[in-house]
Design a protein around this motif. Sequence first.
Motif, PDB file in Angstrom:
ATOM      1  N   SER A 307       0.936  -0.999  -0.029  1.00 56.83           N
ATOM      2  CA  SER A 307       0.025  -0.105   0.095  1.00 56.83           C
ATOM      3  C   SER A 307       0.640   1.294   0.008  1.00 56.83           C
ATOM      4  N   GLN A 308       2.076   1.079   0.440  1.00 54.17           N
ATOM      5  CA  GLN A 308       3.047   2.259   0.226  1.00 54.17           C
ATOM      6  C   GLN A 308       3.792   2.497  -0.957  1.00 54.17           C
ATOM      7  N   ASN A 309       3.413   1.504  -2.093  1.00 57.90           N
ATOM      8  CA  ASN A 309       4.267   1.642  -3.258  1.00 57.90           C
ATOM      9  C   ASN A 309       3.389   1.822  -4.412  1.00 57.90           C
ATOM     10  N   THR A 310       2.232   2.197  -4.078  1.00 57.06           N
ATOM     11  CA  THR A 310       1.008   2.429  -5.383  1.00 57.06           C
ATOM     12  C   THR A 310       1.367   4.025  -5.552  1.00 57.06           C
ATOM     13  N   THR A 311       0.992   4.484  -6.869  1.00 59.23           N
ATOM     14  CA  THR A 311       0.845   5.727  -7.212  1.00 59.23           C
ATOM     15  C   THR A 311      -0.915   6.209  -7.497  1.00 59.23           C
ATOM     16  N   PRO A 312      -1.335   6.987  -7.016  1.00 54.75           N
ATOM     17  CA  PRO A 312      -0.821   7.599  -5.720  1.00 54.75           C
ATOM     18  C   PRO A 312      -0.827   6.626  -4.328  1.00 54.75           C
ATOM     19  N   MET A 313       0.008   6.965  -3.406  1.00 52.20           N
ATOM     20  CA  MET A 313       0.322   5.935  -2.367  1.00 52.20           C
ATOM     21  C   MET A 313      -1.138   6.056  -1.578  1.00 52.20           C
ATOM     22  N   LEU A 314      -1.400   4.641  -1.114  1.00 47.79           N
ATOM     23  CA  LEU A 314      -2.791   4.401  -0.788  1.00 47.79           C
ATOM     24  C   LEU A 314      -3.325   4.897   0.818  1.00 47.79           C
ATOM     25  N   THR A 315      -4.082   5.562   0.997  1.00 41.10           N
ATOM     26  CA  THR A 315      -4.737   5.804   2.189  1.00 41.10           C
ATOM     27  C   THR A 315      -5.507   4.629   2.631  1.00 41.10           C
ATOM     28  N   THR A 316      -5.324   4.527   3.955  1.00 43.70           N
ATOM     29  CA  THR A 316      -5.789   3.190   4.395  1.00 43.70           C
ATOM     30  C   THR A 316      -5.848   2.936   5.800  1.00 43.70           C
ATOM     31  N   ILE A 317      -6.522   2.001   6.400  1.00 41.58           N
ATOM     32  CA  ILE A 317      -6.739   1.832   7.974  1.00 41.58           C
ATOM     33  C   ILE A 317      -5.801   0.759   8.425  1.00 41.58           C
ATOM     34  N   ASP A 318      -4.956   1.010   9.468  1.00 38.87           N
ATOM     35  CA  ASP A 318      -3.994   0.020   9.702  1.00 38.87           C
ATOM     36  C   ASP A 318      -4.419  -0.933  10.714  1.00 38.87           C
ATOM     37  N   ILE A 319      -4.151  -2.165  10.321  1.00 32.39           N
ATOM     38  CA  ILE A 319      -4.649  -3.453  11.282  1.00 32.39           C
ATOM     39  C   ILE A 319      -3.099  -3.805  11.873  1.00 32.39           C
ATOM     40  N   PRO A 320      -3.043  -3.845  13.275  1.00 34.27           N
ATOM     41  CA  PRO A 320      -1.913  -4.258  13.964  1.00 34.27           C
ATOM     42  C   PRO A 320      -1.549  -5.811  13.565  1.00 34.27           C
ATOM     43  N   LYS A 321      -0.853  -6.173  12.661  1.00 29.63           N
ATOM     44  CA  LYS A 321      -0.779  -7.578  12.197  1.00 29.63           C
ATOM     45  C   LYS A 321       0.264  -8.211  13.273  1.00 29.63           C
ATOM     46  N   LYS A 322       1.317  -7.650  13.592  1.00 25.86           N
ATOM     47  CA  LYS A 322       2.277  -8.140  14.384  1.00 25.86           C
ATOM     48  C   LYS A 322       1.866  -8.434  15.957  1.00 25.86           C
ATOM     49  N   GLU A 323       1.059  -7.548  16.248  1.00 23.12           N
ATOM     50  CA  GLU A 323       0.385  -7.641  17.973  1.00 23.12           C
ATOM     51  C   GLU A 323      -0.710  -8.856  17.513  1.00 23.12           C
ATOM     52  N   MET A 324      -1.435  -8.872  16.757  1.00 19.73           N
ATOM     53  CA  MET A 324      -2.479  -9.870  16.572  1.00 19.73           C
ATOM     54  C   MET A 324      -1.699 -11.089  16.535  1.00 19.73           C
ATOM     55  N   GLY A 325      -0.711 -11.448  15.698  1.00 14.28           N
ATOM     56  CA  GLY A 325      -0.124 -12.766  15.841  1.00 14.28           C
ATOM     57  C   GLY A 325       0.369 -13.172  17.124  1.00 14.28           C
ATOM     58  N   HIS A 326       1.035 -12.249  17.723  1.00 15.05           N
ATOM     59  CA  HIS A 326       1.811 -12.509  19.178  1.00 15.05           C
ATOM     60  C   HIS A 326       0.491 -12.929  19.960  1.00 15.05           C
ATOM     61  N   LEU A 327      -0.420 -12.022  20.174  1.00 14.62           N
ATOM     62  CA  LEU A 327      -1.461 -12.554  21.176  1.00 14.62           C
ATOM     63  C   LEU A 327      -2.154 -13.645  20.698  1.00 14.62           C
ATOM     64  N   ALA A 328      -2.370 -14.112  19.483  1.00 16.84           N
ATOM     65  CA  ALA A 328      -3.220 -15.044  19.172  1.00 16.84           C
ATOM     66  C   ALA A 328      -2.289 -16.582  19.692  1.00 16.84           C
ATOM     67  N   LEU A 329      -0.920 -16.572  19.599  1.00 12.81           N
ATOM     68  CA  LEU A 329      -0.223 -17.539  19.980  1.00 12.81           C
ATOM     69  C   LEU A 329      -0.062 -17.579  21.431  1.00 12.81           C
ATOM     70  N   THR A 330      -0.141 -16.284  22.195  1.00  8.54           N
ATOM     71  CA  THR A 330       0.032 -16.446  23.487  1.00  8.54           C
ATOM     72  C   THR A 330      -1.286 -17.004  24.028  1.00  8.54           C
ATOM     73  N   LEU A 331      -2.595 -16.674  23.405  1.00  6.03           N
ATOM     74  CA  LEU A 331      -3.801 -17.325  23.891  1.00  6.03           C
ATOM     75  C   LEU A 331      -3.681 -18.676  23.782  1.00  6.03           C
ATOM     76  N   LEU A 332      -3.103 -19.132  22.617  1.00  5.78           N
ATOM     77  CA  LEU A 332      -3.025 -20.932  22.496  1.00  5.78           C
ATOM     78  C   LEU A 332      -2.264 -21.422  23.358  1.00  5.78           C
ATOM     79  N   LEU A 333      -1.070 -20.961  23.727  1.00  4.60           N
ATOM     80  CA  LEU A 333      -0.137 -21.423  24.626  1.00  4.60           C
ATOM     81  C   LEU A 333      -0.886 -21.601  26.052  1.00  4.60           C
ATOM     82  N   ASP A 334      -1.650 -20.358  26.324  1.00  3.06           N
ATOM     83  CA  ASP A 334      -2.200 -20.276  27.647  1.00  3.06           C
ATOM     84  C   ASP A 334      -3.364 -21.038  27.807  1.00  3.06           C
ATOM     85  N   ARG A 335      -4.137 -21.626  26.786  1.00  2.00           N
ATOM     86  CA  ARG A 335      -4.972 -22.456  26.875  1.00  2.00           C
ATOM     87  C   ARG A 335      -4.535 -23.847  27.039  1.00  2.00           C
ATOM     88  N   LYS A 336      -3.393 -24.097  26.413  1.00  2.00           N
ATOM     89  CA  LYS A 336      -2.492 -25.335  26.689  1.00  2.00           C
ATOM     90  C   LYS A 336      -2.157 -25.668  27.831  1.00  2.00           C
TER      91      LYS A 336
END
Length: 362
Positions: A307-336
């Motif tokens: 989205s940063q490499n388009t012409t024009p550069m794309l206006t978008t809504i950021d979704i926090p991917k890294k944090e989502m992945g970290h918390l999903a694995l945390t929940l999985l291990l916590d459940r285990k």
Amino acid sequence: MSLKKIAELTGTSISTVSRVLNTPEHTCHTPGLAERIWETAHELGYLPNPSARNLRLGTSETNTPFTVDFFLTRFDSMDKDPFFAELFQYMKEELFHSGCLLGDILSSVDIVALGSNQPDEHPDPVPYRSSEKVLSERTPTSNAFVTRKANTGLIILGKCPAELVPLIKKRYSYIAGIDRNPTDYEYDEVVCNGTTAAEKAVEYLISLGHKTIAYIGDCTYESRYIGYYQTLVNHKIPADYKNVHPTDQTAEEGYRIMCQIIDSPEPPTAIFCANDATALGVLRALKQHKKRGYLPSIISIDNILDSQNTTPMLTTIDIPKKEMGHLALTLLLDRKKEAHRENIRVELPCRLIVRESCHYTA
């Protein structure tokens, strides 16, 4: 299994292998090299040194490391979903740092296979029951029993069809989902609410003076469509259904729909795309099929790298991917560890990234 072996099999250096496996943002100059390194590490069952050492010393909780399978709900390949492909790169780093193994990458076809009529291999689906209840009902001839995958969890990427949830719960004891559409607490999940993201996007377009705003994306029980519609209603802007374009949210579909919009007699002044992939196709169509005086504002959701490499550069809504992945694995291990029993939902915020693709209407 050592980094040296992976380097030999992939024809690269040990330092390159180390950077790829420990830094998901790292980009190799050689196309496809990072993918080959990950595939080789997966095939060889590579473990980061601390986990491997614990296994040799017998200090791990189990004889084998915890494995995590992934269920890609919308498509059969990560290549078709840039958002989850980027999130998956972060997840691989989380797995290695947590001493977990990357398991199978599943699609809906793989999950449905559990409902095959072959009596011994894939029993018919039955309503979910606790593992204790299922075990107590098991008989040698029963075809209503699915062996749970031992020491393995599942992370669901995307909106899971309701009819597949019982099958998944029969197969896995530990489940976490990542999506923009929250479930009714069917399993542990990390969400960035698509309704809220859509509201932010459409509110921004309205603040720029736009009143004819098209929607390109999924419309079936989709939170982003709900957010689009509700925001128009809240601002007393009539919802014109000729501006609603249901798609499967790919760049190809974005391109196709935008070509139709360009040829329409009264095209909208702004377009809200349900994801960045769709918006990339929309911008490509605008670039290739210019219409005199027509330059609509384009906004989307995800904030993928492209989205940063388009012409024009794309206006978008950021979704926090890294944090989502970290918390999903945390929940999985916590459940285990049986540290929680109720299904938990963790909701993360989204934020507007203003770039060049949106402007005030004339």
